[in-house]
Design a protein around this motif. Structure first.
Motif, PDB file in Angstrom:
ATOM      1  N   LYS A 403     -16.384 -12.647  10.621  1.00 38.60           N
ATOM      2  CA  LYS A 403     -15.951 -11.267  10.906  1.00 38.60           C
ATOM      3  C   LYS A 403     -17.108 -10.508  11.571  1.00 38.60           C
ATOM      4  O   LYS A 403     -17.615 -10.934  12.588  1.00 38.60           O
ATOM      5  N   LYS A 416     -13.615  -3.926   5.040  1.00 34.29           N
ATOM      6  CA  LYS A 416     -13.284  -4.922   4.020  1.00 34.29           C
ATOM      7  C   LYS A 416     -12.230  -5.862   4.591  1.00 34.29           C
ATOM      8  O   LYS A 416     -11.459  -5.500   5.484  1.00 34.29           O
ATOM      9  N   ALA A 417     -12.224  -7.100   4.060  1.00 31.92           N
ATOM     10  CA  ALA A 417     -11.241  -8.082   4.518  1.00 31.92           C
ATOM     11  C   ALA A 417      -9.859  -7.708   4.007  1.00 31.92           C
ATOM     12  O   ALA A 417      -9.696  -7.233   2.874  1.00 31.92           O
ATOM     13  N   THR A 418      -8.832  -7.938   4.832  1.00 32.42           N
ATOM     14  CA  THR A 418      -7.469  -7.527   4.461  1.00 32.42           C
ATOM     15  C   THR A 418      -6.726  -8.600   3.683  1.00 32.42           C
ATOM     16  O   THR A 418      -5.935  -8.301   2.791  1.00 32.42           O
ATOM     17  N   GLY A 419      -6.919  -9.843   4.047  1.00 33.26           N
ATOM     18  CA  GLY A 419      -6.175 -10.918   3.407  1.00 33.26           C
ATOM     19  C   GLY A 419      -4.742 -11.037   3.893  1.00 33.26           C
ATOM     20  O   GLY A 419      -3.938 -11.773   3.312  1.00 33.26           O
ATOM     21  N   ASP A 420      -4.385 -10.313   4.985  1.00 32.99           N
ATOM     22  CA  ASP A 420      -3.018 -10.401   5.509  1.00 32.99           C
ATOM     23  C   ASP A 420      -2.792 -11.762   6.160  1.00 32.99           C
ATOM     24  O   ASP A 420      -3.700 -12.365   6.742  1.00 32.99           O
ATOM     25  N   THR A 421      -1.563 -12.225   6.085  1.00 32.00           N
ATOM     26  CA  THR A 421      -1.215 -13.533   6.670  1.00 32.00           C
ATOM     27  C   THR A 421      -0.088 -13.435   7.679  1.00 32.00           C
ATOM     28  O   THR A 421       0.272 -14.430   8.297  1.00 32.00           O
ATOM     29  N   ILE A 455      -7.643  -8.854  10.271  1.00 35.34           N
ATOM     30  CA  ILE A 455      -8.445  -9.543   9.257  1.00 35.34           C
ATOM     31  C   ILE A 455      -9.470  -8.609   8.625  1.00 35.34           C
ATOM     32  O   ILE A 455     -10.100  -8.958   7.626  1.00 35.34           O
TER      33      ILE A 455
END
Length: 668
Positions: A403, A416-421, A455
């Motif tokens: 990132k 911050k990282a989102t963790g979306d997929t 992301i």
């Protein structure tokens, strides 16, 4: 009435001489033999009355001659009402700003009236008095006392200044010229303009005597150009652009059929007739033609009397500068940025991998693109920080794995990282946002928008430019000194199709265009003593000069320093006159720079007497001369502070009575 030499009044005893001569005729009678005396008594009766009148008039003339001659030597005078105008040091501030071109109540230019009064002030002081003359230029010559003759010479050559000074600046400058050890007389001659001299925050003086002399003006009506600006930030040779001028009518009277002309490179480009209501502003749009030079000098002009110093407004512009763009990627290059910038003549695009960066090119770039770097080393971090602190632009595109973690500390990038997929549609942009001005005329509801899977999600202060329908930002502008843009997902098919969408090219080009928004302004104020210009190329070994576009004999060599591809110049304000200047080196023109008078000078409203007396209420010794003109000014000062000398009039009368006596003896 008093006498400077009363001892000479003893000379009035001489009045007895013509009286004695008149009473006793010392002439000896002359015997004339005459044959017939029959008619002598008749002749004697007719001539005796005429002779007596002649002798009486001659006696009066002789008495008057002696009386006025004695009075001339006794030097009579009428003493002044107050003590004053007797200090050894005098400071005169004479307002020679543009507003002083206004007609005074004497139907002369206000500066002419003020200069006449200043001459009279100098003449009223003893020959041993020394003077300092301060005008709006604040030239170093005002630091030293000069003789009356030198001040008169300076007054004769004094012309208008393009520098506008606030009242606080003037009074602060006067304080630096005075000494607390000596009492000085301070004269302030000005039109008492509210927009300039009315700007006084704090001024107190308990030592020196201040004389305030307002120059009464005939009118307060004026027209001037408030500002000019371009519809598009870049002027392309093949693309239309519009120049907008705001004309202000600063008066209580409407103006009909005012002819406003646009001159480009000394050729008339357009002309329009407008009408303005009282106290109103009107915008005029001029379409810039296609036959433009690389560097262009323009002006807007109209006719407005009697205040003419602001009838011309100068500006300069260049054809679109080359925008330098540098992309840094990992070993595997992507073609997206190359496709956007590589074939466009407006951009100078370079792409480097982390192992072969040309830092000389990087340091001159307007836009730095960090494209999915797995590791951002300290050298690149310092370049990112340098770009932002110098007002340039940086576009950050995150890497899938790392990132933008290396920038969290170096430039305080918070995310911050989102963790979306899943990919989500990007919602339609807000077309009222200045970022999208001119990109899209409208967006149809059926317009298919790109998708993205972010992301990262910024947590610091930022402004979303493009957002997902979930509300998560996709393209954001982060608050920094420069323009920092951050994408929330990598430009890969796995995370977004933005790089393949029609939105991609105009958005990337707008980021690049705004990276050069710090290009040279259309104009500067003549009050500005510091100018920074963005140049295509700068040579550290060259000397840069400014030459007036009309008065080519006027050349300035300012103090100069080079900051990356910017030339910073400093020069004293009083050296500048309004107009277009050529920036050149080795006789090669590199740009045009335009200077205009301060808009404050164009607002001619003057202060009321109570207003400026209130501003100077902390001055212990202040005298106001209100409603005086240059014709009676000297007499007013003499009557108030000086004795009115009468010996000249006495001498003149004595000569007149002597001539009258001669005429009586000859012709009566």
């Amino acid at each position: 009435m008093n006498f400077a030499n009363p001892t000479f009044l003893w000379g009035l005893i001489a009045l007895s001489i013509p009286i004695i001569v008149h009473l006793f005729n010392f002439r000896k009678a002359k015997l004339i033999r005459f044959s017939n005396v029959k008619f002598l008594n008749q002749v004697k009766k007719k001539s005796s009355s005429k002779l007596q009148l002649k002798q009486l008039l001659v006696l009066l003339c002789r008495l008057a001659f002696i009386t006025f001659l004695v009075l001339a030597f006794a030097q009579p005078f009428i003493p002044g009402q107050e003590n004053g105008l007797n200090e050894n040091t005098v400071i005169i501030y004479l307002d020679n700003s543009g507003s002083m071109t206004n007609l005074s109540s004497e139907n002369n230019e206000s500066l002419v009236t003020a200069k006449s009064m200043a001459h009279q002030i100098v003449d009223l002081y003893p020959s041993t008095t020394t003077f300092k003359l301060l005008d709006n230029d604040f030239a170093p010559s005002a630091n030293h006392y000069k003789s009356a003759d030198k001040i008169r010479e300076y007054l004769n050559t004094l012309d208008y200044s393009s520098v506008s000074r606030s009242g606080q600046e003037v009074l602060d400058r006067i304080q630096t010229l005075t000494s607390n050890d000596d009492h000085s007389d301070i004269f302030i001659l000005s039109d008492m303009q509210r927009s300039t001299l009315g700007q006084i925050s704090a001024y107190a003086d308990t030592i020196h005597h201040h004389y305030l002399i307002p120059i009464a003006t005939a009118q307060q009506n004026n027209l001037y150009v408030d500002s000019v600006y371009l519809d598009q930030p870049f002027i392309l040779a093949h693309k239309k652009n519009t120049l907008t001028a705001k004309i202000k009518n600063s008066s209580t009277q409407a103006v009909e059929d005012l002819i406003v002309k646009l001159q480009i490179n000394d050729r008339q480009s357009a002309s329009v007739a407008i009408s303005l209501e009282a106290n109103s502003t009107k915008k005029i749009d001029f379409e810039l033609g296609k036959n433009l030079n690389k560097y262009n000098a323009g002006r807007i002009e109209f006719q407005d009397f009697p205040v003419t110093f602001d009838n011309e407004f100068y500006f300069s512009f260049n054809l679109a500068p080359t925008i330098r763009i540098t992309e840094i990627t990992d070993t595997q290059r992507t073609p997206y940025m190359q496709n956007v910038f590589g074939s466009n003549e407006l951009f100078d695009f370079h792409s480097y991998t982390t192992g072969d960066i040309n830092y000389q090119v990087l340091e001159q770039s307007d836009l730095l693109i960090i494209h999915s770097l797995g590791q951002i080393n300290p050298s690149i971090q310092s370049q990112i920080k340098l770009r932002l602190t110098s007002g340039k632009s940086v576009l950050l595109i995150p890497n899938t794995n790392t990132k933008l973690s290396d920038l969290k500390t170096s430039i305080s990038l918070q995310y911050k990282a989102t963790g979306d997929t899943q990919k989500t549609d990007i919602q339609a942009p807000d077309l009222t946002n200045p970022f999208f001005d001119g990109i899209f005329e409208s967006l149809d509801r059926k317009t298919q928008l790109p998708q993205a899977n972010p992301i990262i999600k910024l947590s610091g202060l930022h402004h979303p430019l493009l957002s997902l329908k979930t509300g998560s930002p996709f393209l954001s502008k982060v608050s920094q000194q420069g323009n920092l843009y951050v994408l929330s997902s990598p430009l890969t098919d796995e995370f977004t199709n933005f790089q393949r969408h029609a939105f991609f090219v105009p958005v990337m080009q707008r980021i690049a265009e705004l990276s050069a928004s710090s290009a040279n302004p259309l104009y500067y104020s003549a009050d500005n003593s510091h100018v920074t210009l963005l140049l295509d190329t700068i040579d550290n070994q060259k000397l840069y000069k400014l030459r007036h576009n009309i008065n080519t004999n006027q050349e300035l060599i300012p103090s100069q320093r080079l900051i990356q591809n910017q030339l910073a110049m400093d020069f004293p304000k009083y050296l500048l006159t309004p107009g277009n200047y050529q920036l050149f080196s080795d006789q090669q023109i590199l740009d045009y720079v335009a200077f205009n008078p301060s808009k404050l000078e164009s607002e001619l409203e003057i202060m009321e007497k109570e207003e400026y007396l209130s501003l100077l209420s902390d001055v212990q010794s202040l005298t106001l001369f209100d409603q005086v003109d240059s014709k009676n000014f000297s007499h007013t000062l003499k009557e108030k502070y000086h004795s009115i000398e009468l010996w000249k009039y006495a001498l003149l009368l004595s000569v007149l009575f002597l001539i009258a006596e001669s005429m009586l003896l000859r012709f009566l």
